[in-house]
Design an enzyme around this catalytic site. Structure first.
Site, PDB file in Angstrom:
ATOM      1  N   ARG A  72      20.049  67.774 -21.487  1.00 58.84           N
ATOM      2  CA  ARG A  72      19.696  67.355 -22.850  1.00 58.84           C
ATOM      3  C   ARG A  72      18.331  67.920 -23.246  1.00 58.84           C
ATOM      4  O   ARG A  72      18.145  68.354 -24.383  1.00 58.84           O
ATOM      5  CB  ARG A  72      19.670  65.824 -22.938  1.00 58.84           C
ATOM      6  CG  ARG A  72      21.050  65.218 -22.917  1.00 58.84           C
ATOM      7  CD  ARG A  72      20.990  63.717 -23.112  1.00 58.84           C
ATOM      8  NE  ARG A  72      20.277  63.347 -24.338  1.00 58.84           N
ATOM      9  CZ  ARG A  72      20.118  62.091 -24.749  1.00 58.84           C
ATOM     10  NH1 ARG A  72      20.619  61.102 -24.044  1.00 58.84           N
ATOM     11  NH2 ARG A  72      19.460  61.835 -25.857  1.00 58.84           N
ATOM     12  N   GLN A 103      14.095  56.802 -34.572  1.00 57.87           N
ATOM     13  CA  GLN A 103      14.937  56.352 -33.462  1.00 57.87           C
ATOM     14  C   GLN A 103      15.332  57.542 -32.585  1.00 57.87           C
ATOM     15  O   GLN A 103      16.012  57.377 -31.585  1.00 57.87           O
ATOM     16  CB  GLN A 103      16.212  55.693 -34.012  1.00 57.87           C
ATOM     17  CG  GLN A 103      15.937  54.448 -34.840  1.00 57.87           C
ATOM     18  CD  GLN A 103      17.189  53.942 -35.537  1.00 57.87           C
ATOM     19  OE1 GLN A 103      17.655  54.496 -36.528  1.00 57.87           O
ATOM     20  NE2 GLN A 103      17.753  52.881 -35.009  1.00 57.87           N
ATOM     21  N   VAL A 105      14.834  60.858 -30.082  1.00 57.27           N
ATOM     22  CA  VAL A 105      13.998  61.136 -28.911  1.00 57.27           C
ATOM     23  C   VAL A 105      13.725  62.637 -28.769  1.00 57.27           C
ATOM     24  O   VAL A 105      13.232  63.088 -27.743  1.00 57.27           O
ATOM     25  CB  VAL A 105      14.669  60.614 -27.607  1.00 57.27           C
ATOM     26  CG1 VAL A 105      14.779  59.093 -27.643  1.00 57.27           C
ATOM     27  CG2 VAL A 105      16.033  61.248 -27.374  1.00 57.27           C
ATOM     28  N   HIS A 121      12.387  54.850 -29.630  1.00 60.33           N
ATOM     29  CA  HIS A 121      13.246  54.956 -28.448  1.00 60.33           C
ATOM     30  C   HIS A 121      12.666  55.921 -27.415  1.00 60.33           C
ATOM     31  O   HIS A 121      13.387  56.424 -26.560  1.00 60.33           O
ATOM     32  CB  HIS A 121      14.658  55.383 -28.860  1.00 60.33           C
ATOM     33  CG  HIS A 121      15.374  54.343 -29.675  1.00 60.33           C
ATOM     34  ND1 HIS A 121      16.575  54.570 -30.302  1.00 60.33           N
ATOM     35  CD2 HIS A 121      15.049  53.058 -29.965  1.00 60.33           C
ATOM     36  CE1 HIS A 121      16.952  53.471 -30.950  1.00 60.33           C
ATOM     37  NE2 HIS A 121      16.042  52.546 -30.762  1.00 60.33           N
ATOM     38  N   CYS A 129       6.992  57.386 -14.057  1.00 60.05           N
ATOM     39  CA  CYS A 129       7.370  56.859 -12.747  1.00 60.05           C
ATOM     40  C   CYS A 129       7.950  55.457 -12.909  1.00 60.05           C
ATOM     41  O   CYS A 129       7.371  54.627 -13.605  1.00 60.05           O
ATOM     42  CB  CYS A 129       6.150  56.831 -11.832  1.00 60.05           C
ATOM     43  SG  CYS A 129       6.446  55.950 -10.275  1.00 60.05           S
ATOM     44  N   CYS A 154       3.198  57.624  -5.526  1.00 60.18           N
ATOM     45  CA  CYS A 154       3.338  56.219  -5.107  1.00 60.18           C
ATOM     46  C   CYS A 154       4.674  55.975  -4.420  1.00 60.18           C
ATOM     47  O   CYS A 154       4.942  54.871  -3.934  1.00 60.18           O
ATOM     48  CB  CYS A 154       3.195  55.280  -6.311  1.00 60.18           C
ATOM     49  SG  CYS A 154       4.685  55.170  -7.320  1.00 60.18           S
ATOM     50  N   ALA A 235      21.198  64.039 -44.676  1.00 57.54           N
ATOM     51  CA  ALA A 235      19.730  64.076 -44.767  1.00 57.54           C
ATOM     52  C   ALA A 235      19.207  65.478 -45.069  1.00 57.54           C
ATOM     53  O   ALA A 235      18.259  65.643 -45.840  1.00 57.54           O
ATOM     54  CB  ALA A 235      19.124  63.560 -43.459  1.00 57.54           C
TER      55      ALA A 235
HETATM   56 ZN   LIG Z   1       4.313  56.285  -9.300  1.00 61.32          ZN
END
Ligand SMILES: [Zn+2]
Length: 254
Positions: A72, A103, A105, A121, A129, A154, A235
């Site tokens: 995507r 809305q 992304v 969104h 993470c 981490c 639109a």
């Molecule tokens: Zn992390």
């Protein structure tokens, strides 16, 4: 769509408006080929977003979800903003303050130059993470690890920076959007069926605040009855014509 004639009452409101909110949905990206991620052919054609865009899917099969988002991301990177994005960006010069609440992304509003942008969104452009929340560029994360989510220092896994089904909207962003809707004089809803809550509640906030409401959508929405002006068109056709009409109204000498 050739030209938009603003009704007299709307013209007055457009002329005096200082704070404007544009609320955009998937229809705004349709002419960029991004209204749906299906139908492009290949491996992912038959995948349903509802089956991949969830925390459960990421837990069960992080590689599959990551690869789908990498695909995507690539499609969005190859897409271009269309006349709807350009018209919305053009309105920044017409009104003193305009905020775009989307809305979508795909970051196409950002790429075409809209500066005050709230992405309800999230965005495909970022990854974060799932343990410590550290954020990084999605393109770099995919380049580093195209087949599986990269591992954070981490020990957590990087995931796409989008809101998945079953997750709540980013709190601060949503609050800013609510404040903007509740304090605007002109609210423009474009390319959205306005059925997704709580985002659609923004229209109600603007209505209660007494804003002039304009809707651009080929099909009627649950809020069509509240609208001061409704343009039943895609639109990419209606927004440039509406931006022209607003420019004529605000800059009568041109
Ligand atoms: Zn992390």
């Amino acid at each position: 769509m050739t030209a938009v004639e603003l009704p007299g009452a709307v013209r007055e409101r457009v002329r005096s408006a200082e704070r404007v909110v544009v609320f955009s949905g998937a229809g705004v990206s349709r002419e960029s080929g991004l209204d749906t991620f299906r139908g492009a052919g290949g491996l992912w054609e038959r995948m349903r977003p509802e089956e991949l865009a969830t925390p459960e899917a990421f837990r069960a099969d992080p590689e599959k979800v990551w690869q789908w988002y990498a695909w995507r991301y690539q499609r969005v990177a190859e897409a271009s903003p269309n006349p709807a994005h350009q018209a919305i960006a053009r309105l920044e010069a017409v009104f003193p303050f305009i905020i775009v609440v989307t809305q979508n992304v795909d970051s196409l509003h950002r790429r075409v130059g809209s500066r005050n942008l709230l992405e309800l969104h999230g965005s495909l452009a970022r990854a974060f993470c799932n343990r410590c929340g550290r954020s990084r560029d999605m393109g770099e994360a995919i380049a580093e690890s195209p087949g599986a989510p990269p591992i954070c220092t981490c020990g957590g896994k990087f995931r796409p920076g989008v809101v998945w089904f079953g997750e709540s909207l980013p709190e601060e962003t949503f609050e800013q959007a609510c404040e903007a809707a509740a304090s605007c004089e002109l609210f423009l809803s474009a390319g959205t069926s306005a059925t997704v809550y709580p985002a659609a509640g923004l229209i109600e906030l603007a209505h209660r605040a007494g804003a002039c409401l304009i809707e651009i959508n080929p099909e009627p929405t649950p809020f069509s009855g509240l609208m001061d002006l409704r343009l039943a068109a895609p639109a990419g056709e209606a927004l440039p014509a509406l931006a022209d009409a607003m420019e004529r109204c605000r800059w009568p000498t041109t």
